[in-house]
Design an enzyme around this catalytic site. Sequence first.
Site, PDB file in Angstrom:
ATOM      1  N   LYS A 239     -53.720  13.225  25.016  1.00 28.56           N
ATOM      2  CA  LYS A 239     -54.314  14.376  25.708  1.00 28.56           C
ATOM      3  C   LYS A 239     -55.717  14.689  25.208  1.00 28.56           C
ATOM      4  CE  LYS A 239     -50.181  16.671  27.152  1.00 28.56           C
ATOM      5  NZ  LYS A 239     -49.047  17.298  26.514  1.00 28.56           N
ATOM      6  N   ARG A 240     -55.919  14.362  23.954  1.00 27.94           N
ATOM      7  CA  ARG A 240     -57.228  14.568  23.339  1.00 27.94           C
ATOM      8  C   ARG A 240     -58.338  13.917  24.175  1.00 27.94           C
ATOM      9  NH1 ARG A 240     -55.677  11.916  18.795  1.00 27.94           N
ATOM     10  NH2 ARG A 240     -56.526   9.958  19.497  1.00 27.94           N
TER      11      ARG A 240
END
Length: 470
Positions: A239-240
């Site tokens: 998700k980063r």
Amino acid sequence: MTIRTRFAPSPTGDLHVGGARTALFCWLYARHCGGRCVLRIEDTDRERSTDAAVQAILDGLEWLGLDFDEGPFFQTRRMDRYREQVERLLDAGRAYRCYCTREELEAMRTAQRQRGENPRYDGRCRTRREPRPGVEPVVRFANPTEGEVVVDDIVLGESRFANAQLDDLVIARSDGTPTYNFTVVVDDLEMEITHVIRGNDHLNNTPKQINMLEALGGVRPAYAHVPMIHGADGRKLSKRHGAVAVTQFRDEGYLADALVNYLARLGWSRGDQEIFSREELVAHFDIHDVNKAASVFDTEKLAWLNQHYIKQAPAEALAPLLADQLARLGVEPAAGPPLAQAVAVQRERARTLAEMAEKSLFAYCEPEAYDEKVAAKHLTAECAPLLAALRERLVALDGWREEALDAAVRETAQAAGAKLGQLAQPLRVALTGTAASPPIDQTLALVGRERSLARMDRALARLSAGPAAS
Ligand code: GLU
């Protein structure tokens, strides 16, 4: 032989690009070979599996257009089959009941560590015949103790695993529920899977699974472990790095065709061709051509492909997608021009449908305020007579078509001895509140007669009131 592949997600979250690519490879290879592709939901981990995740995965696959020939099969509905196969292994002496307690196992591992060995079950219950009162046993697979398992992976090549290093895996817990590796094996066997295509994070499970599968009398399938997907920073995609869930790409205005094309090229190639229709992918995709190096997820390239597909798709097909994006912005599309008209005008300059919606807002709702910097630059006293003259010409115009609008703007500027931009730019600010929009005739056409005139009036009113007013 009919090729049979399977996609076997664990429903613990959304369908991410890594899983989606695995699903795509399974689907493409089956289609390429005229085979069949099975969808299997590996939901035996009741704590981590959720119905919402099952739905999210099904939605993601449907959106990508990956239709499976069989399934979804849910492992939780196949418990009887797993129990039967555990019994078979017990009867054949290929599995045994283990009565070791937690404390005993802990002491065994500690001793192994002290001796500098890798902790693993030492098989002490293999020969036990008597139950131990008060202890519900687990069932362990009696892994071969000698020799090695050679995995000849289609993507990774050969890996060798010494049996002596492999544990006697628990295949059924003390409550009788089967464990993950065992359910995979039973299913791959009973679903007659010929090609196991999955992420290479599963490679270490493969020798254990092969041993169990062969103990059950199965013929081992071919294995293809596909490399991980990394972010631009070289770390595993997460998700980063921004969007990773497939449905998030949909929500951000990517087209399924673009994502499919992009994912297919992540680890697979055919010369330096970048753009592949689905038919071409099916015709050419071969799992044997997948590269073993990790792939890097390149958002720029995805956006480029998305724009390609946006330019290519029929405007009518994009219209409902633009409507969804406008709705996300809280805008009611019925209040503006036909959506296909906006698509036709904007498709050259939007990389996503979300961007297209943003750029089309002026056509569907009143610009709330002028961009003040832009207004100060372009809505100047000199342009007032030009705007007023144009307004007059537009009022008299028959119809509201681009050619006539273009002529009206040009002729007005010409008649006043001004350059086109001296009129077009203030007009653009008047119509959209900003200095960037499609060509001025198209902008006028999108805003429509009534609203264009009203917005010009508003700009003229500001001009006559002096520069500070808005
Ligand atoms: N259920 C596993 C996962 O979601 C895949 C297992 C397999 O493909 O063998 O990672």
